[in-house]
Design a protein around this motif. Sequence first.
Motif, mmCIF file in Angstrom:
data_model
loop_
_atom_site.group_PDB
_atom_site.id
_atom_site.type_symbol
_atom_site.label_atom_id
_atom_site.label_comp_id
_atom_site.label_asym_id
_atom_site.label_seq_id
_atom_site.Cartn_x
_atom_site.Cartn_y
_atom_site.Cartn_z
ATOM 1 N N GLU A 33 -5.891 -25.539 12.870
ATOM 2 C CA GLU A 33 -5.510 -24.817 11.750
ATOM 3 C C GLU A 33 -4.463 -23.864 11.949
ATOM 4 O OE1 GLU A 33 -9.079 -25.057 12.337
ATOM 5 O OE2 GLU A 33 -8.868 -26.876 10.955
ATOM 6 N N ILE A 34 -4.634 -23.016 13.244
ATOM 7 C CA ILE A 34 -3.594 -22.246 13.672
ATOM 8 C C ILE A 34 -2.816 -22.637 14.746
ATOM 9 C CG2 ILE A 34 -3.397 -19.988 14.420
ATOM 10 C CD1 ILE A 34 -4.538 -19.868 11.640
ATOM 11 N N THR A 35 -1.432 -22.661 14.561
ATOM 12 C CA THR A 35 -0.529 -23.274 15.535
ATOM 13 C C THR A 35 -0.489 -22.021 16.721
ATOM 14 O OG1 THR A 35 1.467 -22.442 14.687
ATOM 15 C CG2 THR A 35 0.756 -24.762 13.867
ATOM 16 N N SER A 36 0.213 -22.376 17.777
ATOM 17 C CA SER A 36 0.360 -21.579 18.667
ATOM 18 C C SER A 36 1.616 -20.417 18.530
ATOM 19 C CB SER A 36 0.751 -22.044 20.164
ATOM 20 O OG SER A 36 1.848 -22.816 20.075
ATOM 21 N N GLN A 37 2.213 -20.854 17.552
ATOM 22 C CA GLN A 37 3.336 -19.914 16.980
ATOM 23 C C GLN A 37 2.562 -18.939 16.025
ATOM 24 O OE1 GLN A 37 3.777 -23.341 17.091
ATOM 25 N NE2 GLN A 37 5.221 -23.620 18.520
ATOM 26 N N GLN A 38 1.748 -19.210 15.362
ATOM 27 C CA GLN A 38 1.178 -18.462 14.177
ATOM 28 C C GLN A 38 0.113 -17.467 15.264
ATOM 29 O OE1 GLN A 38 -0.927 -21.492 12.138
ATOM 30 N NE2 GLN A 38 0.546 -21.178 10.250
ATOM 31 N N PHE A 39 -0.425 -17.890 16.131
ATOM 32 C CA PHE A 39 -1.217 -17.265 17.297
ATOM 33 C C PHE A 39 -0.047 -16.074 17.585
ATOM 34 C CE2 PHE A 39 -2.306 -16.012 21.621
ATOM 35 C CZ PHE A 39 -3.544 -15.783 21.642
ATOM 36 N N ALA A 40 1.190 -16.428 18.147
ATOM 37 C CA ALA A 40 1.927 -15.425 18.538
ATOM 38 C C ALA A 40 2.207 -14.524 17.504
ATOM 39 C CB ALA A 40 3.204 -16.243 19.064
ATOM 40 N N VAL A 41 2.381 -14.944 16.151
ATOM 41 C CA VAL A 41 2.447 -13.756 15.140
ATOM 42 C C VAL A 41 1.449 -13.031 15.096
ATOM 43 C CG1 VAL A 41 2.575 -13.764 12.575
ATOM 44 C CG2 VAL A 41 4.226 -15.319 13.904
ATOM 45 N N LEU A 42 0.010 -13.517 15.017
ATOM 46 C CA LEU A 42 -1.033 -12.615 14.793
ATOM 47 C C LEU A 42 -1.238 -11.768 16.171
ATOM 48 C CD1 LEU A 42 -3.691 -15.537 13.988
ATOM 49 C CD2 LEU A 42 -2.660 -13.589 12.318
ATOM 50 N N ASN A 43 -0.907 -12.190 17.266
ATOM 51 C CA ASN A 43 -0.893 -11.395 18.446
ATOM 52 C C ASN A 43 -0.046 -10.280 18.625
ATOM 53 O OD1 ASN A 43 -2.173 -11.308 21.255
ATOM 54 N ND2 ASN A 43 -0.087 -11.283 21.946
ATOM 55 N N ALA A 44 1.317 -10.609 17.970
ATOM 56 C CA ALA A 44 2.245 -9.617 17.901
ATOM 57 C C ALA A 44 1.942 -8.590 16.940
ATOM 58 C CB ALA A 44 3.597 -10.211 17.435
ATOM 59 N N LEU A 45 1.095 -9.011 15.626
ATOM 60 C CA LEU A 45 0.784 -8.026 14.788
ATOM 61 C C LEU A 45 -0.060 -6.961 15.235
ATOM 62 C CD1 LEU A 45 1.279 -9.800 11.416
ATOM 63 C CD2 LEU A 45 2.729 -8.065 12.369
ATOM 64 N N SER A 46 -1.195 -7.590 16.206
ATOM 65 C CA SER A 46 -2.123 -6.744 16.617
ATOM 66 C C SER A 46 -1.639 -5.775 17.440
ATOM 67 C CB SER A 46 -3.217 -7.766 17.320
ATOM 68 O OG SER A 46 -4.236 -6.927 18.096
ATOM 69 N N HIS A 47 -0.530 -6.278 18.517
ATOM 70 C CA HIS A 47 0.108 -5.212 19.338
ATOM 71 C C HIS A 47 0.894 -4.308 18.539
ATOM 72 C CE1 HIS A 47 1.704 -4.105 23.272
ATOM 73 N NE2 HIS A 47 2.796 -4.460 22.790
ATOM 74 N N LYS A 48 1.622 -4.478 17.587
ATOM 75 C CA LYS A 48 2.383 -3.585 16.803
ATOM 76 C C LYS A 48 2.076 -3.595 15.230
ATOM 77 C CE LYS A 48 6.507 -3.216 20.218
ATOM 78 N NZ LYS A 48 6.278 -1.921 20.318
ATOM 79 N N PRO A 49 1.035 -3.394 14.864
ATOM 80 C CA PRO A 49 0.871 -3.070 13.273
ATOM 81 C C PRO A 49 2.076 -2.247 12.602
ATOM 82 C CG PRO A 49 -0.841 -1.755 14.616
ATOM 83 C CD PRO A 49 -0.118 -2.396 15.656
ATOM 84 N N GLY A 50 2.258 -2.886 11.463
ATOM 85 C CA GLY A 50 3.319 -2.037 10.489
ATOM 86 C C GLY A 50 4.644 -2.415 10.954
ATOM 87 N N ILE A 51 4.920 -3.516 11.428
ATOM 88 C CA ILE A 51 6.392 -3.944 11.841
ATOM 89 C C ILE A 51 6.703 -4.707 10.512
ATOM 90 C CG2 ILE A 51 6.191 -3.626 14.152
ATOM 91 C CD1 ILE A 51 5.832 -6.669 14.361
#
Length: 148
Positions: A33-51
């Motif tokens: 269901e979640i692609t590696s690109q979507q994973f990258a988005v989730l990971n980036a938002l975890s690392h830098k919330p509020g961007i």
Amino acid sequence: MARALDLQNYIGHLIRRAEQVHTALWSQQVSREITSQQFAVLNALSHKPGIDQRTLARLTSLDRSTVNQMIRRLTGQGHVSQVRDAEDRRRTLLELTDQGSELLAALIPPAEAINQQLLGLLPEAQRGLAIDSLRRIAFMDEALESSD
């Protein structure tokens, strides 16, 4: 008759094949269901919330229209929340929801396992060099821009 390339020695072909292998492993071992690109988005938002989406696109090396579509999908699934920037009403700021954080936490171990599986194909002494080489290729455009 045109001269043919030996694709087994052609870097573009090998990168494409390696991406195909990674995508197949991702689908089998991490998520359908979640692609590696979507994973990258989730990971980036975890690392830098509020961007905002522009920053997110830059951090994930994805184009803005792709990020826009992903954010709509991830928001609809309840993984990402969007709020208007109080200082600049034109900007939308993004954060993981609790559900999105839980999803990311569940995806990280199998994603790490795939990374280790792929690196495990190489002799240990070559793993760092492989990562460095791929990083150089992946960010070649940024290196060229900074040298201008």
